[in-house]
Design an enzyme around this catalytic site. Structure first.
Site, PDB file in Angstrom:
ATOM      1  CB  CYS A 128       2.162  46.323  -0.780  1.00  0.00           C
ATOM      2  SG  CYS A 128       1.780  45.267  -2.199  1.00  0.00           S
ATOM      3  CB  CYS A 140      -0.801  44.207   0.472  1.00  0.00           C
ATOM      4  SG  CYS A 140      -1.407  45.635  -0.415  1.00  0.00           S
ATOM      5  CE1 TYR A 177      -2.902   2.684   8.957  1.00  0.00           C
ATOM      6  CE2 TYR A 177      -2.857   4.412   7.319  1.00  0.00           C
ATOM      7  CZ  TYR A 177      -2.529   3.950   8.583  1.00  0.00           C
ATOM      8  OH  TYR A 177      -1.855   4.750   9.444  1.00  0.00           O
ATOM      9  CB  CYS A 208      -0.052  48.672  -4.485  1.00  0.00           C
ATOM     10  SG  CYS A 208      -0.489  48.158  -2.821  1.00  0.00           S
ATOM     11  CB  CYS A 246      -2.809  45.941  -4.181  1.00  0.00           C
ATOM     12  SG  CYS A 246      -1.357  44.919  -4.382  1.00  0.00           S
ATOM     13  CD  GLU A 285      -2.293  -1.152   2.950  1.00  0.00           C
ATOM     14  OE1 GLU A 285      -2.351  -0.107   3.609  1.00  0.00           O
ATOM     15  OE2 GLU A 285      -2.632  -2.254   3.388  1.00  0.00           O
ATOM     16  CE  LYS A 309       5.737   5.581   6.520  1.00  0.00           C
ATOM     17  NZ  LYS A 309       5.565   6.979   6.823  1.00  0.00           N
ATOM     18  CE  LYS A 341       9.778   7.508   5.619  1.00  0.00           C
ATOM     19  NZ  LYS A 341      10.394   8.065   6.591  1.00  0.00           N
ATOM     20  CG  ASP A 384       4.458  12.651   4.186  1.00  0.00           C
ATOM     21  OD1 ASP A 384       4.491  12.374   5.396  1.00  0.00           O
ATOM     22  OD2 ASP A 384       5.297  13.363   3.612  1.00  0.00           O
TER      23      ASP A 384
END
Ligand code: IVH
Length: 664
Positions: free
Chosen positions: A392, A407, A213, A395, A413, A112, A114, A298, A116
């Site tokens: 910013c 901003c 699982y 702008c 902007c 299966e 893995k 892994k 993350d």
């Protein structure tokens, strides 16, 4: 002896380090080291522990101490970790070790991906979801029942299950949803940070997903059957699975998934191999930290060093400033990487990333490249600390915020305006064919589309604007675009609310608002009243999954006269359709009873049922057609089972009642 003392000292130091990294990883969702570095620390601990017998028993604490912001849950069976394999040799040794232990020569192994993410345990009593927990330290986890309840397609009720059943799996965030959140360094942290929220409405807004699982307390005989049963029970189960009969087949599966890992849409960091037969698994048992019947192979992290030429600042739709690393393009595992997100200013500071640095960039299981570290040994003297802009960069407006900086020039902007326009026409909003980012920038530059309303008067504007000579804009293309804009003048309320890009209003919240207010007029009238009207505020807070944050942003949006003008103009150009429940509902003239705690208020549920033409009753009888079950249902649930009344888990009910759109 001195050696032994030294080893003990080193062990102590390592433990402190590991503990610190555990807390950073599990509680704060902000790790400072990579998985490989963490694994190396753990590996060194086990090497030392092997040399010191008195440490062997308990050197390997799993995970971290549970987070004390959450109540604690003792796991019925410890939630263990997995041993890792890093090359084919490790896999060969795993397989022979298992065969030797069992004294057999043939073995089926379930393969299966893995995932993350963050592991979870969910407990059901007599088929009813009662509790969910994180792994915590492996023995005691954090109670995340309310958070898990908000995950879409997570069953709250399992048909035909008696007694206790525990389901375990992994909660994750899809890459596209991760990209939308700027706060986290990678999808796993985003999943963990989004799950561990005291306010479950925040979790609900984060589009978490999961794969189940394992089952504890079932009657299955193989892992293959476990996955199959989980699917039948309504859980999301990863469809990449393979029953291998030998090492070659196991490695073939590894290579196959390694090859398509970037197309999955979520991160996987390897393959988990499990002895398929559960009684053999039982015979193999566990070490203090991991089962002997399984191993995680892994994926190698692919890293490359390159020069970071510039840190540019991107300004998003809601004004968020995101630092982005511009890299000298480098080929990492077949993909040319030239940019990597640096997430926020704290991340830049913490890793001390500077323009001109040589950096290590990683693409592992993950899709989005990450800057892992800076090679300070080759940093030249004229490389200066990165100074985050004070205004910013697009702008010049003042900035606000701490970790996430924004901003304040919302309407002036250019970057924010373009990002808002892009959101407005995106796939889940107006979805206008032929009008994408490129075209938006083109029309913006010509001054033809500078706000969302301009899209619907583009046709008029073009009558007095000469586009001839602009490459790609012949008469036919213009007519095509105008046609597709015209076609999108009819829109449903949920899409319309989503398209406005109000902070914290994603698709789910937009749909909730659309369902609750049912027509644009109702919604608009309540919203304009919101800034001065407490009743509307309470009304909003009563809609499940809508929290104070959402109310705050709605209030800010509707306090602004510019926004009100835009809305009025839009409403005059568009036909915003109500959502019509009555059409073709299976609940029409049916008697419906609710029991247990629902994720929406009882009143909202009853109103929805009535709108579908149902007769809502508070007591069960043989006239009842459907019992809708929330969490912790009372005796009605058992009675309904006895009477043979059709039982619907709340999420099934939501699915069945979900909108039938009427475009008139
Ligand atoms: S089986 C004894 N299957 O990986 C633990 N774990 O590094 C048995 N994981 O804690 C777990 N995908 O959170 C299993 N298909 C999968 C998995 C998986 C991800 C996680 C799980 C576990 C961690 C170990």
């Amino acid at each position: 002896m001195a050696d032994l003392e030294e080893l003990k000292l080193e062990l102590n130091l390592l433990r402190k380090q590991i503990n610190r990294h555990n807390i950073l990883y599990y509680h704060k969702s902000e790790p400072e080291i990579t998985d490989a570095e963490y694994d190396a620390l753990k590996k060194r601990v086990s090497e030392i522990a092997e040399q010191i017998p008195e440490f062997q028993e308990n050197y390997n604490d799993i995970g971290a101490m549970p987070d004390d912001r959450f109540s604690q849950v003792k796991h019925i069976e410890p939630m263990l970790s997995l041993d890792n394999a890093y090359d084919n040799g490790d896999m060969e040794r795993f397989l022979s070790r298992v065969k030797r232990f069992l004294n057999i020569s043939e073995l089926e192994i379930m393969c299966e991906p893995k995932i993350d993410g963050v592991s979870f345990s969910a407990v059901y009593e007599d088929g009813v979801f009662v509790r969910a927990a994180t792994r915590g330290d492996g023995h005691i986890g954090e109670n995340i029942t309310c958070n898990v309840e908000t995950i879409k397609d997570f069953p709250k009720f399992l048909a035909d299950i008696k007694g206790r059943l525990e389901v375990r799996g992994e909660i994750y965030i899809a890459n596209e949803d991760f990209i939308k959140l700027n706060e986290f360094a990678n999808p796993r942290n985003a999943a963990s940070g989004s799950l561990k929220q005291l306010d479950a409405t925040v979790t609900a807004s984060r589009s978490l997903k999961y794969f189940a699982y394992s089952i504890i307390g079932g009657i299955m005989q193989t892992q293959y059957e476990v996955l199959h049963s989980l699917q039948l029970l309504g859980f999301c189960v990863n469809n990449h699975q393979f029953l291998a009969r030998n090492l070659d087949e196991m490695l073939e599966f590894y290579n196959e998934l390694y090859g398509c890992r970037y197309d999955l849409g979520y991160d996987i960091d390897g393959i988990v191999y499990k002895v398929n037969n559960l009684s053999l698994q039982n015979r193999l048992g566990n070490t203090s930290k991991a089962p002997r019947f399984a191993i995680a192979y892994k994926f190698p992290a692919i890293c490359a060093k390159t020069k970071l030429t510039k840190i540019s600042i991107q300004v998003g739709r809601t004004g968020t400033l995101t630092p982005v690393a511009e890299l000298v393009p480098v080929n990492i595992g077949g993909v040319l990487v030239s940019r990597a997100s640096l997430h926020n200013q704290d991340e830049v500071k913490r890793k001390d990333i500077r323009e001109g640095d040589i950096v290590t960039v990683k693409r592992a299981g993950d899709v989005i490249p990450q800057v892992i570290e800076v090679d300070k040994s080759v940093r030249s003297a004229n490389v200066h600390e990165f100074i985050f802009p004070k205004t910013c960069p697009e702008c010049g407006s003042p900035l606000e915020g701490a970790t996430i900086i924004r901003c304040t020039g919302e309407f002036i902007c250019k970057a924010q305006i373009i990002a808002k326009l892009k959101h407005f026409i995106s796939k889940d909003a107006f979805d206008i064919e032929g009008l994408g980012e490129k075209q938006i920038i083109f029309f913006y530059t010509l001054g033809l589309i500078t706000q969302v309303t301009d899209i619907f008067i583009l046709e008029d504007k073009l009558k007095s604007f000469d586009l001839s000579g602009q490459e790609g804009w012949g008469e036919r293309s213009v007519t095509k675009l105008i046609d597709s804009i015209r076609r999108k003048k009819a829109i449903t309320l949920d899409r319309f609310i989503f398209s406005l890009g109000i902070r914290s209003i994603g698709q789910v919240t937009a749909a909730l608002l659309a369902h609750y207010y049912s027509s644009y007029k109702n919604w608009y009238q309540s919203m304009v009243a919101l800034p001065s009207n407490e009743t509307v505020m309470h009304e909003l807070l009563c809609i499940a999954n809508i929290g104070v944050e959402t109310v705050k942003y709605l209030e800010i949006f509707f306090s602004n006269q510019y926004n009100i003008k835009i809305l009025n103009d839009l409403a005059s150009y568009l036909s915003i359709h109500s959502i019509d429940y009555e059409n073709g509902s299976i609940f029409c003239n049916k008697t419906v009873v609710f029991t247990g705690t629902l994720t929406i208020s009882r009143d909202e549920a009853k109103n929805k049922a009535k709108a579908l033409g149902a007769i809502v009753s508070s007591s069960l009888s043989n006239k009842t057609n459907y019992l809708v079950v929330g969490s912790n249902p009372g005796s009605k649930y058992k009675k309904a089972l006895e009477l043979g009344i059709e039982i619907l888990a709340e999420d099934q009910w939501h699915r069945l009642t979900s909108v039938t759109e009427k475009i008139s």
